[in-house]
Design a protein around this motif. Structure first.
Motif, PDB file in Angstrom:
ATOM      1  N   TYR A   1      -6.231   1.675  -4.594  1.00 39.20           N
ATOM      2  CA  TYR A   1      -5.616   1.859  -3.267  1.00 39.20           C
ATOM      3  C   TYR A   1      -6.668   1.684  -2.169  1.00 39.20           C
TER       4      TYR A   1
ATOM      5  N   ASP B   1       0.818   4.001  -2.883  1.00 38.01           N
ATOM      6  CA  ASP B   1       0.524   5.402  -2.558  1.00 38.01           C
ATOM      7  C   ASP B   1       1.619   6.327  -3.094  1.00 38.01           C
TER       8      ASP B   1
ATOM      9  N   LEU C   1       0.832  -1.208   0.000  1.00 36.37           N
ATOM     10  CA  LEU C   1       0.000   0.000   0.000  1.00 36.37           C
ATOM     11  C   LEU C   1       0.868   1.260   0.000  1.00 36.37           C
TER      12      LEU C   1
END
Ligand code: AKG
Ligand code: FE2
Length: 226
Positions: A216, A193, A189
């Motif tokens: 996401y 990001d 993640l």
């Protein structure tokens, strides 16, 4: 995954914090250690219920939660009220793993330690030794950062603090329960990001940004626990 968060505190905040800590009531660090790590621990700390620790700790948490890099890397759910330690005169902390569950009696907080963090409060030149050694998948990482910088690492890692043979090492340390418990999922993640942020900087109008941001959040929905 280990991540460095630079400049959590600015020079002025650091100076004020260090002045306050100089006059604080330091006690044997074994007060917060588990049975096994108590045997390896030789340092000084402020008590968890020390009002000074709680006041300075709150400032640190506030500063951390304002840092997008920290929020993206840790996905914090709960942060243990920061503690403060001091190593001098050969003081060290031998290899150990932090307890999985921590209670903080003064606030009634209980959390699972997914991440550990150390915020360095004085400059590396002010002391000899005092490196934080963290064993990760790629070997042993030696960490000794400028004042105001923080290192974030999986709480499942074996780690130690090398003896401080000159001067004193002053730091704050804390644990974080993450919304995403699994380190590998959290790392994915974080990487996603960062890629999205990079793309947003280069091509702010690109239609794929909406889709990627959706991916996401849909992954976060699958992998998080609240
Ligand atoms: O001072 C540090 O960098 C880490 C301290 C530590 O490992 C602990 O108190 O559990
Ligand atoms: Fe530790």
């Amino acid at each position: 995954m280990m991540v460095q968060i630079p400049q959590v505190l600015d020079t002025q905040a650091l100076r004020r914090m260090r002045e306050t800590l100089l006059a604080a009531g330091w006690v044997d660090g074994r007060v917060t250690a588990g049975h096994q790590s108590a045997q390896a621990k030789h340092n000084l700390q402020l008590r968890e219920d020390d009002p000074l620790a709680r006041e300075l700790g709150a400032l640190i948490v506030q500063a951390l939660l304002r840092q997008p890099l920290f929020v993206s890397a840790a996905l914090p759910d709960r942060v243990y009220p920061p503690l403060f330690n001091r190593y001098e005169n050969g003081g060290s902390f031998g290899t150990h793993i932090d307890n999985a569950i921590r209670e903080h009696p003064p606030s009634g907080l209980r959390l699972r330690t997914d991440l550990s963090a150390t915020l360095f409060l004085n400059e590396p030149e002010e002391y000899e030794g005092g490196e934080l050694l963290v064993e990760d998948t790629y070997g042993v990482q030696r960490v000794k950062l400028p004042a105001g910088h923080l290192i974030l690492y999986p709480a499942s890692s074996l780690h130690q603090v090398r003896p401080v043979t000159r001067g004193a090492r002053l730091a704050s340390f804390m644990w974080i329960q993450s919304l995403v418990r699994d380190d590998a999922a959290r790392t994915l993640l974080f990487d996603l990001d960062r890629s999205i942020q990079q793309l947003r900087g280069a091509l702010p109008e690109h239609a794929a940004l909406v889709q990627l941001t959706g991916v996401y959040h849909n992954l976060l929905r699958r992998w998080s626990q609240v």
